[in-house]
Write a protein that holds these residues in place. Sequence first.
Motif, short mmCIF file in Angstrom:
data_model
loop_
_atom_site.label_atom_id
_atom_site.label_comp_id
_atom_site.label_asym_id
_atom_site.label_seq_id
_atom_site.Cartn_x
_atom_site.Cartn_y
_atom_site.Cartn_z
N SER A 198 25.40 28.63 -8.06
CA SER A 198 26.17 29.43 -7.09
C SER A 198 26.81 30.62 -7.78
O SER A 198 27.71 31.24 -7.23
CB SER A 198 27.24 28.56 -6.42
N LEU B 174 26.28 25.13 -3.53
CA LEU B 174 25.77 25.77 -2.32
C LEU B 174 25.83 24.83 -1.12
O LEU B 174 25.94 25.28 0.02
CB LEU B 174 24.32 26.23 -2.52
N CYS C 123 21.30 29.81 -0.49
CA CYS C 123 21.09 28.40 -0.18
C CYS C 123 19.96 28.18 0.81
O CYS C 123 19.49 27.04 0.97
CB CYS C 123 22.38 27.76 0.34
N ASP D 11 29.48 35.03 2.04
CA ASP D 11 28.10 34.57 2.16
C ASP D 11 27.52 34.81 3.55
O ASP D 11 26.32 34.80 3.73
CB ASP D 11 28.00 33.08 1.84
#
Length: 689
Positions: free
Chosen positions: A179, A260, A312, A663
């Motif tokens: 990550s 993730l 992800c 994200d």
Amino acid sequence: MKNVRKLMASVLALLMVMALFGCNKKQEEVVYVRGDDDEVYEAQLGDYEALVTNAKQASSIDEKFVLFAQAEAALLDSAVMIPTTTQGGAYTISRIAPRTVPYVQWGNDDDRLKGLVISDEFLTPAERTELLDQWAAAVRGEGTYDPAGYLEGKGHTIATDYTYSFSTAPVTIDWLNTSSQSDTEITVNTVDGLVEYNNLGQMVPALAETWEVSDDGLTYTFHIRQGAYWYTSEGTQYAEVTANDFVAGFHHMLDAQAGLEWLVQGVIVGVDEYFNGESFDGVGYKAVDDYTLEVTLCQPTSYFLTMLTYSCFLPICDSFYQSRGGVYGIDEYAEAFADTDGYTFGKSTDVSSQVYCGPFLLQKLQGDSEIVVVKNPGYYKADEVRLNSVKWVFDNGENPDATYNDALNGTYAGVTLSASNGLLDKAKADGNFDKYAYVSDTTSTTYFGGLNLNRGTFQLESGAVASPKTSQQRIDTNTALQNKNFRKALLFAFDKTTWNAVQRGEDLANTNLRNMYTHPEFVQLSSDVTVNGTTFPAGTFYGELVQFFLKEMGNPVDIHDGVNGWYFPDEAKAYLEKAKEELGDTVTYPIQIDVVYYSANDVQVAQGNAYKKVIEDCLGAENVQVNLVEATTSDDFYACGYRASNGEAGNFDMFYGSGWGPDYGDPSTYLDTFLGAGAGYMTKVVGLY
């Protein structure tokens, strides 16, 4: 209040001065004992977590935004962290045309370089302004944005190779087992996802040509393009990309649990159950056939498509993964990964340990020198790839003059002009500042300082970067940092303008300052909404909502970008006096605050000294003493904070070297990172989990 009292009792019990007596022996040194993460979190951030949970149960998106703002105000008021800066906002000279990478505030897409337009000479501010005007017109639908054509019309030649620098080497090329941006900023250039953003900020198809959403908002069906392939690092076609590769990637991401997986818990059906031991068959990620992927959500999620640009959701080549020792199942994967001989997938020491379906192929990765990707001739959108190669060269900041000279001679496409390392003065002296300098854009990434609420490490395993504190001083610091008024004193004494000026120069000292965790204009209300008797009008930006709730709390922080919004020296002194009253004789002053810095980096040295001065000048060195703890290598510095594996491994009392970029397009992408019980990724920066 009950929880606070409970914590204080627990802390005093755990950190009690324990005298050890022997026959005719003097009292020995006291022992510091780390507290319980859950208890510390509940006392300091329990109210925040409850507000986040409440926001997620809102009846509308606009109500949710208001309630998230209330939660963020509580996070800021807790004084466990202080937003410091964002990216950009610095004097820069560059050959790169603006807005030629994906223009989006979240996900990994802004690291994708396939569309980068680079000139053979620096752009002038006038050229840059004209290009930005053309870009804005294209966003409005008024024409197209063609920066290469514009620059060629001005006599520029467009480059086909790009060289950049890196200071933290990737530790893996498995984009689903990390990550950290230092890993993924390289690999996202070698793999495509379902969708992506273009340089106008529009979502466009990538490996999914089309998609549909069911009427109830729970099922997304993606149609995978045919004729897209995986390639080896040498460019040999390996296998066609199929829907099953996306399922394989999702399964592997859950198994790896590298930071993730929490993003999809509560979003994708069956994920929580899978972590509780049930079969992956119950997870809502299915390959209907080779070219149809079906994703089932737990509940309608308005921002789900925006999540797909984060790593992800990237695929892996299932057959290649298994050929390299890859297996599925959480326990099975852990066992296989531990077998370093049998499991060879995604090793950073071997570019052939991965296959690639993106615009570039990874051909060289030497963490102490350089990383190279080259254009993938078989890429399904090869006409969009403007560069033949991208090279990252290791640069830990020890020789800024060499970096500047490399930018002038064309090795690098540009360079930031920092005051602390002398490059700003250098560019002004040689005329390049007047000819080419501009202020770079700020971004949605937020850097922040964290106060270690439950410190567990005081030196690295090697013995390096050792705290100078005695055991009693460790206890005193921990006890003081449990006190909210003491934390507020520290944060309101932090003159970020002075601290930032040593790097940016006096005239840009405030330009990149950030004062809240979420970008203040990240989202805005689409309609009027009334919450707890107050009506917030349509168009209100998220930051203004946070400001409203801070004001209700009596907190003076100004959330706007570009101002020194946390510096209140009089309030800092008043909060210190309140803390001293509450702490009584449980601590001895001065409280010792350890700040780690990398001694070979001029900026870090200057900022460390600036931080020490502003804190001690405001609060008095007799009350708070800042210890600048030297890290002599960049690896040691990162191990203390940025790459600390968990809260207990953090070797600091105050660390301002971490940041978070969103994200997906919802405030929860920031706020969830401070949830408890190990669910929040950034709680480790405040010493927890």
